[in-house]
Design an enzyme around this catalytic site. Structure first.
Site: not given
Ligand code: ACM
Ligand code: ZN
Length: 551
Positions: A211, A281, A345
């Site tokens: 991440d 991420h 995201e």
């Molecule tokens: C997430 O909680 N962003 C998959």
């Protein structure tokens, strides 16, 4: 004195009402509750009992049975005979035996088992390893939690109630997720996490290994991923996004450690599904290899939480070469059929400005369709390309529900996290789905609305009754239900700094999750569940040294 006498008489009159009624129990303290339970009277004594094992049973199952036998032997300080699996017991002789009897029953499904306990015998039947494993987990919960203890107690009888159990799971995919990027958890803690998952019959660990806040897996072709990408220059303090504690933080798993954890999980019937979250991420990668981003950096492993706008550049062919080389090594470490490629995201602000991304959009003839932008379709292109590569290696992809934005190639599995909507939509489109809705399955949310009495959490409110009450088929017709592979809870670790804290957020909510995953909805009963949790699970956690939230 007269006063004292009166109290004594009153006490005698009311004593029977004050004591719990002594009637035969009609349920057992097993979580997740088995599909069929017929209770009887009396007990089978496990301490000192013989172990008989059908020679047809595979070596892995025999190893699990032996481990169980060894626990009883260790705690009681007695010797159980453990019959060699070679040529000892024929199924036909079953009725003649006393003690524990383990029999291979090929008519049972791979996760199915039965247990029949009389005063003289405890007979377990399963077809293969996971069936025996789950039967043994049920037996551990049927007897005294001292079976988990490291204290020797020769007076311990290890009584098992007379009962007949037939059991198998509702869902094939019973997952728990663990984020080791935001905070890093050592191998021993990951194993402890796996142990408690296995006890409650979960069978998939979704391991979030990368991440913005750190890359956690050694990839020999890209050493800077762990030299640079695994460490950050401090961490924000509490919820103050402008702060930094000034402490360098990080860590990663070597390939040997990964192999060790994967093998350990496998021994517990758990498949580990690694997640490489892309194309967003990705600051762990970009800080080490800035040329893979749109701007070329410089980038830094993030010291705060949230969603970074700095993401991988799909305009650059080298980015795809990196992904393929990296996955080639990763696939060697993880034999799982499924590989999670993230997809959540991913802001598109950089792609909108990036000449390489725009050139790729043009070359591919991608256009927005009014519902989704060209850049959203560009993400679909990334997903499809990685999917094709992983499919060529015999693997399947899982993506967070954002992968539905734009278009998704057949064969992908969607993980529904923004509530249940993604799962409803994906299953209607014919995709397989794993339900992990934040409304029921986000264990980084507070367990109580008295947040001041709880350790700092990301927000939300997810009490155990809410987890327990989740019905994964709500809102789905029969054709959609067929696509629900199972259910998983997610444990993101932005605010979870220690092992104790991790366990506190996990337990006992994971026990509630296990009944959602294992039990038919009509077999669930929250009162029975909480009673078993208090009478058995909490004692097990105490014996094994898990931290947990008390109720
Ligand atoms: C997430 O909680 N962003 C998959
Ligand atoms: Zn770009």
């Amino acid at each position: 004195m007269r006063q004292y006498l009166r109290l004594l008489i009153l006490g005698l009159i009311f004593l029977p009402a004050a004591l719990p009624a002594k009637k035969a129990s009609t349920s057992i303290n097993v979580i997740p509750y088995p599909q069929s339970v017929v209770t009887g009277k009396g007990y089978f004594k496990g301490a000192g009992a013989n172990f008989n094992c059908d020679p047809e049973i595979d070596n892995e199952s025999v190893r699990l049975i032996r481990e169980f036998a060894e626990r009883i032997k260790f705690v009681t300080g007695r010797t159980n005979s453990f019959a060699s699996p070679v040529g000892l017991v024929k199924v036909a002789e079953e009725g003649a035996m006393k003690g524990f009897v383990f029999i291979k029953d090929s008519s049972k499904g791979p996760e199915e088992y039965s247990i029949d306990i009389t005063k003289k015998t405890c007979t377990v039947k399963a077809s293969s390893k996971n069936g025996f494993l789950y039967a043994l987990q049920t037996l551990r919960q049927l007897t005294d939690p001292a079976i988990f203890s490291d204290k020797i107690d020769p007076s311990q009888k290890f009584l098992f109630p007379v009962v007949s159990i037939k059991d198998k799971p509702r869902f094939a995919y019973r997952g728990m997720h663990l984020d080791c990027s935001r905070h890093f958890f050592p191998v021993e803690e990951v194993k402890k996490y796996l142990d408690i998952m296995a006890l409650y019959k979960l069978n998939r660990l979704h391991w979030h290994l990368t991440d913005d806040q750190g890359w956690r897996v050694e990839i020999k072709a890209y050493p800077k991923l762990t030299q640079i990408g695994a460490f950050r220059n401090g961490t924000m303090i509490g919820k103050d996004f402008s702060s930094n504690d000034g402490k360098r933080y990080g860590g990663y798993y070597t390939q040997d450690q990964i192999r060790e954890v994967v093998a350990y999980a496998e021994s517990l019937g758990i498949t580990i599904i690694p997640e490489i979250d892309l194309p967003g991420h990705m600051l762990g990668v970009l800080s080490a290899y800035p040329e893979l981003g749109c701007t070329g950096g410089p980038y830094e492993v993030w010291t705060k939480w949230g969603v970074s706008e700095e993401v991988l550049c799909p305009g650059k062919e080298d980015m795809f070469i990196f992904l393929e080389n990296m996955f080639n090594e990763l696939l060697e470490l993880f034999p799982s059929e499924y590989i999670h490629i993230g997809g959540d995201e991913c802001p598109k602000t950089e792609w909108e400005k990036c000449p390489a991304c725009q050139a790729r959009i043009k070359a591919l003839g991608i256009k927005g369709d009014g519902k989704h932008s060209a850049e959203q379709f560009l993400q679909s292109y990334v997903t499809a390309r990685v999917q094709k590569f992983l499919n060529s290696k015999g693997r399947k992809i899982i993506g967070w529900d954002e992968v539905l934005e734009g278009e998704l190639a057949p064969g992908a599995t969607v993980m529904s996290w923004r509530g249940v909507d993604g799962g409803i939509k994906a299953s209607a489109m014919g995709f397989d789905v794993i339900m992990t809705p934040n409304t029921y399955c986000y264990f980084d949310y507070y367990q109580s609305d008295k947040t001041e009495q709880e350790p700092l959490a990301i927000g939300g409110h997810l009490p155990i009754e809410q987890v327990y009450g989740y019905e994964p088929f709500d809102g789905l017709d029969a054709s959609q239900q067929k696509h629900i592979l199972g259910v998983q809870a997610n444990l993101w670790t932005e605010y979870i700094t220690t092992n104790e804290y991790l366990e506190y957020m996990l337990l006992p909510r994971m026990c509630a999750l296990s009944e959602v995953q294992w039990c038919k909805s009509e077999d669930k009963n929250f009162d029975r569940f909480t009673s078993s949790m208090r009478n058995e699970s909490f004692k097990i956690f105490d014996a094994l040294g898990y931290n947990y939230r008390k109720y």
